[in-house]
Motif scaffolding. Sequence first.
Motif, PDB file in Angstrom:
ATOM      1  N   PHE A   7      -9.824  40.083   5.068  1.00 31.93           N
ATOM      2  CA  PHE A   7      -8.478  40.433   4.570  1.00 31.93           C
ATOM      3  C   PHE A   7      -7.796  39.228   3.929  1.00 31.93           C
ATOM      4  O   PHE A   7      -6.567  39.140   3.915  1.00 31.93           O
ATOM      5  CB  PHE A   7      -7.615  41.071   5.675  1.00 31.93           C
ATOM      6  CG  PHE A   7      -7.261  40.155   6.829  1.00 31.93           C
ATOM      7  CD1 PHE A   7      -8.158  39.948   7.872  1.00 31.93           C
ATOM      8  CD2 PHE A   7      -6.026  39.515   6.884  1.00 31.93           C
ATOM      9  CE1 PHE A   7      -7.833  39.113   8.942  1.00 31.93           C
ATOM     10  CE2 PHE A   7      -5.689  38.688   7.952  1.00 31.93           C
ATOM     11  CZ  PHE A   7      -6.596  38.486   8.975  1.00 31.93           C
ATOM     12  N   THR A   8      -8.619  38.329   3.363  1.00 31.77           N
ATOM     13  CA  THR A   8      -8.078  37.145   2.674  1.00 31.77           C
ATOM     14  C   THR A   8      -7.049  37.565   1.621  1.00 31.77           C
ATOM     15  O   THR A   8      -5.988  36.949   1.494  1.00 31.77           O
ATOM     16  CB  THR A   8      -9.220  36.357   1.983  1.00 31.77           C
ATOM     17  OG1 THR A   8     -10.315  36.236   2.901  1.00 31.77           O
ATOM     18  CG2 THR A   8      -8.757  34.979   1.563  1.00 31.77           C
ATOM     19  N   ARG A   9      -7.385  38.629   0.860  1.00 31.10           N
ATOM     20  CA  ARG A   9      -6.519  39.068  -0.233  1.00 31.10           C
ATOM     21  C   ARG A   9      -5.123  39.490   0.260  1.00 31.10           C
ATOM     22  O   ARG A   9      -4.123  39.187  -0.370  1.00 31.10           O
ATOM     23  CB  ARG A   9      -7.198  40.236  -0.969  1.00 31.10           C
ATOM     24  CG  ARG A   9      -6.946  40.172  -2.467  1.00 31.10           C
ATOM     25  CD  ARG A   9      -7.789  41.176  -3.219  1.00 31.10           C
ATOM     26  NE  ARG A   9      -9.178  40.746  -3.334  1.00 31.10           N
ATOM     27  CZ  ARG A   9     -10.146  41.472  -3.924  1.00 31.10           C
ATOM     28  NH1 ARG A   9      -9.862  42.671  -4.405  1.00 31.10           N
ATOM     29  NH2 ARG A   9     -11.364  41.001  -4.016  1.00 31.10           N
ATOM     30  N   ASP A  10      -5.081  40.191   1.414  1.00 32.30           N
ATOM     31  CA  ASP A  10      -3.783  40.600   1.969  1.00 32.30           C
ATOM     32  C   ASP A  10      -2.936  39.376   2.308  1.00 32.30           C
ATOM     33  O   ASP A  10      -1.730  39.356   2.074  1.00 32.30           O
ATOM     34  CB  ASP A  10      -3.976  41.430   3.245  1.00 32.30           C
ATOM     35  CG  ASP A  10      -4.829  42.657   3.010  1.00 32.30           C
ATOM     36  OD1 ASP A  10      -4.266  43.751   2.869  1.00 32.30           O
ATOM     37  OD2 ASP A  10      -6.064  42.515   2.937  1.00 32.30           O
ATOM     38  N   ALA A  11      -3.573  38.362   2.880  1.00 27.77           N
ATOM     39  CA  ALA A  11      -2.855  37.141   3.249  1.00 27.77           C
ATOM     40  C   ALA A  11      -2.370  36.410   1.999  1.00 27.77           C
ATOM     41  O   ALA A  11      -1.218  35.957   1.927  1.00 27.77           O
ATOM     42  CB  ALA A  11      -3.755  36.241   4.079  1.00 27.77           C
ATOM     43  N   THR A  12      -3.233  36.329   1.005  1.00 23.02           N
ATOM     44  CA  THR A  12      -2.912  35.657  -0.258  1.00 23.02           C
ATOM     45  C   THR A  12      -1.731  36.340  -0.949  1.00 23.02           C
ATOM     46  O   THR A  12      -0.805  35.687  -1.426  1.00 23.02           O
ATOM     47  CB  THR A  12      -4.146  35.698  -1.193  1.00 23.02           C
ATOM     48  OG1 THR A  12      -5.223  35.080  -0.503  1.00 23.02           O
ATOM     49  CG2 THR A  12      -3.891  34.976  -2.486  1.00 23.02           C
ATOM     50  N   ARG A  13      -1.772  37.680  -0.969  1.00 22.95           N
ATOM     51  CA  ARG A  13      -0.711  38.462  -1.606  1.00 22.95           C
ATOM     52  C   ARG A  13       0.632  38.261  -0.905  1.00 22.95           C
ATOM     53  O   ARG A  13       1.663  38.111  -1.540  1.00 22.95           O
ATOM     54  CB  ARG A  13      -1.068  39.946  -1.556  1.00 22.95           C
ATOM     55  CG  ARG A  13      -1.485  40.469  -2.909  1.00 22.95           C
ATOM     56  CD  ARG A  13      -1.681  41.977  -2.853  1.00 22.95           C
ATOM     57  NE  ARG A  13      -3.021  42.311  -3.322  1.00 22.95           N
ATOM     58  CZ  ARG A  13      -3.834  43.160  -2.739  1.00 22.95           C
ATOM     59  NH1 ARG A  13      -3.460  43.795  -1.627  1.00 22.95           N
ATOM     60  NH2 ARG A  13      -5.023  43.399  -3.245  1.00 22.95           N
ATOM     61  N   PHE A  14       0.592  38.264   0.424  1.00 24.59           N
ATOM     62  CA  PHE A  14       1.813  38.069   1.205  1.00 24.59           C
ATOM     63  C   PHE A  14       2.435  36.717   0.885  1.00 24.59           C
ATOM     64  O   PHE A  14       3.662  36.603   0.696  1.00 24.59           O
ATOM     65  CB  PHE A  14       1.485  38.180   2.697  1.00 24.59           C
ATOM     66  CG  PHE A  14       2.606  37.826   3.622  1.00 24.59           C
ATOM     67  CD1 PHE A  14       3.737  38.630   3.717  1.00 24.59           C
ATOM     68  CD2 PHE A  14       2.537  36.674   4.406  1.00 24.59           C
ATOM     69  CE1 PHE A  14       4.779  38.298   4.579  1.00 24.59           C
ATOM     70  CE2 PHE A  14       3.567  36.331   5.270  1.00 24.59           C
ATOM     71  CZ  PHE A  14       4.692  37.144   5.355  1.00 24.59           C
ATOM     72  N   VAL A  15       1.613  35.681   0.786  1.00 24.14           N
ATOM     73  CA  VAL A  15       2.105  34.337   0.481  1.00 24.14           C
ATOM     74  C   VAL A  15       2.670  34.293  -0.939  1.00 24.14           C
ATOM     75  O   VAL A  15       3.754  33.754  -1.178  1.00 24.14           O
ATOM     76  CB  VAL A  15       0.980  33.290   0.668  1.00 24.14           C
ATOM     77  CG1 VAL A  15       1.373  31.942   0.080  1.00 24.14           C
ATOM     78  CG2 VAL A  15       0.642  33.138   2.154  1.00 24.14           C
TER      79      VAL A  15
END
Lengths: 140, 140, 140
Positions: B18-26
């Motif tokens: 879920f790297t992408r979810d974390a990246t998007r949130f940031v």
Amino acid sequence: MSQSTIRIDTTGQGLYEFTRDATRFVAANGADAGLLTLFVRHTSCSLLIQENADPDVRRDLDSFFRRLAPPSDDPVMRWVTHRTEGPDDMPAHIKAALTAVSLSIPVMDGRLALGTWQGIYLFEHRDRPHRREIVLHLGR
Amino acid sequence: MSQSTIRIDTTGQGLYEFTRDATRFVAANGADAGLLTLFVRHTSCSLLIQENADPDVRRDLDSFFRRLAPPSDDPVMRWVTHRTEGPDDMPAHIKAALTAVSLSIPVMDGRLALGTWQGIYLFEHRDRPHRREIVLHLGR
Amino acid sequence: MSQSTIRIDTTGQGLYEFTRDATRFVAANGADAGLLTLFVRHTSCSLLIQENADPDVRRDLDSFFRRLAPPSDDPVMRWVTHRTEGPDDMPAHIKAALTAVSLSIPVMDGRLALGTWQGIYLFEHRDRPHRREIVLHLGR
């Protein structure tokens, strides 16, 4: 808030202490209270806070992890499929998964709240020399 | 400071990126520097930062943990007393104890300071489908 | 930002719950949102978030770790060199290395974002009584 990156050159498996670098970073910042977070930017080495008194503790820790996850050319590791980067690579990922990629240490009265016997270590899991990066983040 | 909860539907043991979810949130937050903390609200799955290149690494990690803590109907696990929730339950708690419930990653220049090969994973330890919750906290 | 130190008196190996101390500290602070970080100032005990429902889970976790790293007078631990502090000392360092020295839990709506079954434990790895210190840091 303050951030920095430190680099550690490793020369094979084992524990490399960098408590002093962390202490210096906190002192240079002059903050009375806060939280220091360490983050290692790799998947085949990790972070460990352990006893900094008797060096036998570090040697035994290293032995334990080598026994738990031996090189993949050892017969007990016959099941390993990821072999392209050498027999020390897959066990390195395993050891990294079993230890820490990030650690947070409170700063109280301007100093890291480490216990008397606690030292901060980079735990290198690869055989060959590597340059490793650790991000230091001093926040609130 | 900003917080969010993400949900991941799992369909059996293994690593769910879920790297992408974390990246998007940031990115949505627009902060230039900070610290992202991830926290998983369960005791039979966990968090792992590991290599996102060769999928064999993930498969081997999964195999290692299955060998270290096999299902409790395996003869080597005869000593297990907690059996009411199925043979995959107690090993799930063990694997969760051996890995991370929380992780912190610095944000530098508006981006997560992940290394080139680091991906963020939910490590599911149960066999049946589960909806898992991870809290994201972006602080200073 | 707020900090506190709690002390836990242990009487042998096992899990000691202190969820209530953490909850109280957060409530006393009155913050609506934030991040609670726990840090243990020792190298022979550690932190664990685990199931607080069936006590068998805690007993089995304890058994698992004892089997993985038995006392150093057990024949399988013949390779251990650090023996001056008793047969429970080196396994204690090993178990501490395999679990957490620090943990971070988001605070949302004024409460710790723990899952329904999550309790916070000090994991004592030594046999004799010890007074253990845990630093609580409530930040942003």
